[in-house]
Motif scaffolding. Structure first.
Motif, PDB file in Angstrom:
ATOM      1  N   LEU A  99       4.435  -9.649   3.852  1.00  0.00           N
ATOM      2  CA  LEU A  99       4.049  -9.257   5.218  1.00  0.00           C
ATOM      3  C   LEU A  99       2.964  -8.185   5.265  1.00  0.00           C
ATOM      4  CD1 LEU A  99       7.551  -9.271   7.006  1.00  0.00           C
ATOM      5  CD2 LEU A  99       5.850 -11.108   6.862  1.00  0.00           C
ATOM      6  N   GLN A 100       2.658  -7.559   4.115  1.00  0.00           N
ATOM      7  CA  GLN A 100       1.745  -6.406   4.145  1.00  0.00           C
ATOM      8  C   GLN A 100       0.303  -6.778   4.512  1.00  0.00           C
ATOM      9  OE1 GLN A 100       1.873  -4.768   0.152  1.00  0.00           O
ATOM     10  NE2 GLN A 100       0.412  -6.237  -0.660  1.00  0.00           N
ATOM     11  N   ASN A 101      -0.004  -8.076   4.434  1.00  0.00           N
ATOM     12  CA  ASN A 101      -1.382  -8.512   4.663  1.00  0.00           C
ATOM     13  C   ASN A 101      -1.510  -9.363   5.922  1.00  0.00           C
ATOM     14  OD1 ASN A 101      -4.036  -8.477   3.741  1.00  0.00           O
ATOM     15  ND2 ASN A 101      -3.837 -10.434   2.673  1.00  0.00           N
TER      16      ASN A 101
ATOM     17  N   LYS B 266       4.854  12.125  -1.581  1.00  0.00           N
ATOM     18  CA  LYS B 266       5.099  12.026  -0.124  1.00  0.00           C
ATOM     19  C   LYS B 266       5.911  10.756   0.185  1.00  0.00           C
ATOM     20  CE  LYS B 266       2.645  11.992   4.276  1.00  0.00           C
ATOM     21  NZ  LYS B 266       2.751  13.228   5.006  1.00  0.00           N
ATOM     22  N   GLY B 267       5.498   9.674  -0.433  1.00  0.00           N
ATOM     23  CA  GLY B 267       6.220   8.408  -0.260  1.00  0.00           C
ATOM     24  C   GLY B 267       7.629   8.497  -0.827  1.00  0.00           C
ATOM     25  N   TYR B 268       7.760   9.214  -1.945  1.00  0.00           N
ATOM     26  CA  TYR B 268       9.089   9.361  -2.549  1.00  0.00           C
ATOM     27  C   TYR B 268      10.028  10.079  -1.576  1.00  0.00           C
ATOM     28  CZ  TYR B 268      12.936  10.468  -5.592  1.00  0.00           C
ATOM     29  OH  TYR B 268      14.206  10.564  -6.117  1.00  0.00           O
TER      30      TYR B 268
ATOM     31  N   ALA C  17      -9.673   1.062  -5.246  1.00  0.00           N
ATOM     32  CA  ALA C  17      -9.638   0.386  -3.939  1.00  0.00           C
ATOM     33  C   ALA C  17      -8.242   0.448  -3.327  1.00  0.00           C
ATOM     34  CB  ALA C  17     -10.071  -1.070  -4.099  1.00  0.00           C
ATOM     35  N   ASN C  18      -7.225   0.282  -4.148  1.00  0.00           N
ATOM     36  CA  ASN C  18      -5.861   0.134  -3.626  1.00  0.00           C
ATOM     37  C   ASN C  18      -5.209   1.475  -3.320  1.00  0.00           C
ATOM     38  OD1 ASN C  18      -3.644  -1.568  -2.933  1.00  0.00           O
ATOM     39  ND2 ASN C  18      -2.666  -1.128  -4.896  1.00  0.00           N
ATOM     40  N   ILE C  19      -5.351   2.422  -4.253  1.00  0.00           N
ATOM     41  CA  ILE C  19      -4.623   3.685  -4.052  1.00  0.00           C
ATOM     42  C   ILE C  19      -5.540   4.910  -4.137  1.00  0.00           C
ATOM     43  CG2 ILE C  19      -2.297   2.867  -4.567  1.00  0.00           C
ATOM     44  CD1 ILE C  19      -2.629   3.748  -7.453  1.00  0.00           C
TER      45      ILE C  19
HETATM   46  P1  HMG Z   1      -5.310   8.972  -0.087  1.00  0.00           P
HETATM   47  O1  HMG Z   1      -6.155   8.862   1.134  1.00  0.00           O
HETATM   48  O2  HMG Z   1      -6.003   9.204  -1.385  1.00  0.00           O
HETATM   49  O3  HMG Z   1      -4.147  10.040   0.057  1.00  0.00           O
HETATM   50  O4  HMG Z   1      -4.438   7.650  -0.159  1.00  0.00           O
HETATM   51  P2  HMG Z   1      -4.122  11.519   0.479  1.00  0.00           P
HETATM   52  O5  HMG Z   1      -3.037  12.150  -0.285  1.00  0.00           O
HETATM   53  O6  HMG Z   1      -5.501  12.111   0.451  1.00  0.00           O
HETATM   54  O7  HMG Z   1      -3.657  11.452   2.020  1.00  0.00           O
HETATM   55  C1  HMG Z   1      -4.450  10.870   3.024  1.00  0.00           C
HETATM   56  C2  HMG Z   1      -3.594  10.613   4.253  1.00  0.00           C
HETATM   57  O8  HMG Z   1      -2.552   9.685   3.945  1.00  0.00           O
HETATM   58  C3  HMG Z   1      -2.889  11.859   4.760  1.00  0.00           C
HETATM   59  O9  HMG Z   1      -2.700  11.689   6.158  1.00  0.00           O
HETATM   60  C4  HMG Z   1      -1.540  11.794   4.103  1.00  0.00           C
HETATM   61  O10 HMG Z   1      -0.536  12.481   4.785  1.00  0.00           O
HETATM   62  C5  HMG Z   1      -1.272  10.299   4.141  1.00  0.00           C
HETATM   63  P3  HMG Z   1      -3.739  12.353   7.217  1.00  0.00           P
HETATM   64  O11 HMG Z   1      -3.706  13.812   6.918  1.00  0.00           O
HETATM   65  O12 HMG Z   1      -5.079  11.720   6.947  1.00  0.00           O
HETATM   66  O13 HMG Z   1      -3.158  11.938   8.530  1.00  0.00           O
HETATM   67  N1  HMG Z   1      -0.378   9.850   3.075  1.00  0.00           N
HETATM   68  C6  HMG Z   1       0.747   9.158   3.295  1.00  0.00           C
HETATM   69  N2  HMG Z   1       1.334   8.716   4.429  1.00  0.00           N
HETATM   70  C7  HMG Z   1       2.497   8.038   4.298  1.00  0.00           C
HETATM   71  N3  HMG Z   1       3.071   7.760   3.118  1.00  0.00           N
HETATM   72  C8  HMG Z   1       2.517   8.189   1.964  1.00  0.00           C
HETATM   73  C9  HMG Z   1       1.305   8.931   2.039  1.00  0.00           C
HETATM   74  N4  HMG Z   1       0.505   9.488   1.106  1.00  0.00           N
HETATM   75  C10 HMG Z   1      -0.511  10.051   1.754  1.00  0.00           C
HETATM   76  N5  HMG Z   1       3.100   7.896   0.802  1.00  0.00           N
HETATM   77  C11 HMG Z   1      -2.530   6.437  -0.880  1.00  0.00           C
HETATM   78  C12 HMG Z   1      -3.625   7.384  -1.270  1.00  0.00           C
HETATM   79  C13 HMG Z   1      -1.878   5.942  -2.157  1.00  0.00           C
HETATM   80  C14 HMG Z   1      -1.522   7.147  -0.010  1.00  0.00           C
HETATM   81  C15 HMG Z   1      -3.140   5.269  -0.059  1.00  0.00           C
HETATM   82  O14 HMG Z   1      -4.259   4.755  -0.721  1.00  0.00           O
HETATM   83  C16 HMG Z   1      -2.143   4.166   0.169  1.00  0.00           C
HETATM   84  O15 HMG Z   1      -1.160   4.325   0.865  1.00  0.00           O
HETATM   85  N6  HMG Z   1      -2.361   2.988  -0.426  1.00  0.00           N
HETATM   86  C17 HMG Z   1      -1.410   1.920  -0.310  1.00  0.00           C
HETATM   87  C18 HMG Z   1      -1.962   0.703  -0.891  1.00  0.00           C
HETATM   88  C19 HMG Z   1      -0.955  -0.396  -0.792  1.00  0.00           C
HETATM   89  O16 HMG Z   1       0.142  -0.261  -0.279  1.00  0.00           O
HETATM   90  N7  HMG Z   1      -1.364  -1.592  -1.312  1.00  0.00           N
HETATM   91  C20 HMG Z   1      -0.523  -2.739  -1.307  1.00  0.00           C
HETATM   92  C21 HMG Z   1       0.628  -2.632  -2.238  1.00  0.00           C
HETATM   93  S1  HMG Z   1       0.189  -2.860  -3.939  1.00  0.00           S
HETATM   94  C22 HMG Z   1       0.190  -4.574  -4.157  1.00  0.00           C
HETATM   95  O17 HMG Z   1       0.272  -5.312  -3.225  1.00  0.00           O
HETATM   96  C23 HMG Z   1       0.170  -5.113  -5.559  1.00  0.00           C
HETATM   97  C24 HMG Z   1       1.528  -5.614  -6.035  1.00  0.00           C
HETATM   98  O18 HMG Z   1       2.042  -6.596  -5.151  1.00  0.00           O
HETATM   99  C25 HMG Z   1       1.404  -6.206  -7.450  1.00  0.00           C
HETATM  100  C26 HMG Z   1       0.261  -7.226  -7.543  1.00  0.00           C
HETATM  101  O19 HMG Z   1       0.299  -8.238  -6.834  1.00  0.00           O
HETATM  102  O20 HMG Z   1      -0.639  -6.958  -8.309  1.00  0.00           O
HETATM  103  C27 HMG Z   1       2.555  -4.472  -6.096  1.00  0.00           C
END
Ligand code: HMG
Ligand code: MG
Length: 302
Positions: free
Chosen positions: A16-18, A83-85, A109-111
């Protein structure tokens, strides 16, 4: 090969994430409940990530709380940082997954950080999880190819797998994020990683963009891998993996395994019903071949 295989259902998270159509928390809870009702015991229910990055996962705490009464089920959630933890713990998560990549460009790109920086972010998460008695799974993305860098060498995957394993992840899930792998490459990769992480601790997380996922899973099973990530209906994709389609469909995996004499405990009609409900919500028929075949049979009254 008639031994046990563990299915990790990732539909409510990866599936659902996409999706462009917002799915309500109530519908996400109902989807998880339906999957559990179909016999899936490990269901990834959400992600504690930035709401700006993945708005679809907002409400994961409510989804987790809504389903956490199931005693015999594991309900993992993604966690990228401390934060997520903290948010995952406030919601009562007992099993979390950190997610790294084998390619620098995908990691960025992802994180939004390098692979090394991502490991630094995971270290305190793993330490706190250990102290709290929370189990941690480790994902590695782009193990068989990267949307930005192309081919990925098995050694790059091995390097990350070793670190995640040494940090305390109990299982490493190898993600063919863009579904470009083919069976011999999958087999070669599993062999390489199993030189450093025991094979029973490896999982295959294969997207099906090029229609190779089942063949890759079979090749991995021949190598001894016994954990399969899949998504009901073949849902799935990552916003940072342009052009990639969904995960291998749970229905297709279950059909293959049962056909091989491997009992899954999954009730196929219930699974297809769960898929059909969520397909109705997102307005698209399931890409699962098995779900499509069974739906066609049902429509024909057979
Ligand atoms: P960032 O911008 O580098 O983080 O993102 P930051 O620490 O600088 O924080 C920026 C903002 O995000 C701040 O908020 C933080 O509070 C907030 P603002 O002050 O701008 O309002 N923030 C958060 N909010 C909620 N929960 C958190 C969190 N951390 C920071 N945990 C970050 C870095 C990792 C957070 C961001 O890039 C992100 O959330 N990425 C998620 C990517 C994602 O979910 N991708 C899909 C899942 S992976 C996948 O699908 C692959 C997989 O299926 C395996 C495969 O298929 O290969 C698993
Ligand atoms: Mg995935």
């Amino acid at each position: 090969m008639s031994d046990r295989v563990y299915i990790v259902e990732v539909g409510p998270r990866d599936g659902l994430q996409n999706e462009k159509t917002p799915i309500s928390v109530a519908d996400r809870i109902a989807f998880v409940e339906a999957l559990i009702g179909a016999g899936l015991h490990t269901v990834e229910v959400g992600a504690f990530v930035s709401p700006k990055a993945i708005p679809q996962m907002v409400g994961s705490a409510e989804v987790l709380r809504g389903v956490s009464h199931h005693v015999n089920c594991e309900l993992p959630v993604l966690v990228p940082n401390e934060k997520g933890y903290e948010a995952s713990q406030a919601a009562g998560a007992k099993l979390i997954a950190v997610f790294a990549a084998a390619s620098e460009s995908f990691s960025r790109a992802n994180i939004n950080c390098s692979i090394a920086e991502s490991i630094d972010r995971f270290k305190p998460v793993l330490a706190r999880a250990k102290a709290d008695g929370v189990r941690v799974r480790g994902y590695i993305s782009t193990v068989l190819g990267c949307p930005y860098e192309g081919e990925i060498k098995p050694q790059a995957v091995v390097d990350v797998a070793k670190v995640l394993w040494e940090l305390g992840c109990y299982e490493i899930s190898l993600g063919d994020t863009i579904g470009v792998g083919t069976p011999l490459k999958a087999r070669h990769l599993l062999r390489a990683v199993a030189g450093h992480v025991p094979m029973p601790k490896l999982a295959m997380h294969f997207h099906d963009t090029y229609g190779q996922a089942l063949a890759n899973l079979y090749a991995g099973m021949e190598e001894g891998c016994r954990v399969i990530d899949s998504a009901a209906g073949g849902l799935g994709g990552c916003p940072y993996a342009p052009g990639a389609t969904g995960n291998v469909a749970t229905e297709d995996v279950v059909y293959m395994l049962e056909g091989m004499g491997i009992a899954t405990g999954v009730d196929m009609p219930k699974l297809v019903t769960a898929t059909n409900v969520v397909s109705g919500l997102i307005g698209r028929p399931p890409v699962s071949r098995v779900a499509a075949a069974l739906n066609a049979k049902m429509r024909a009254g057979k």
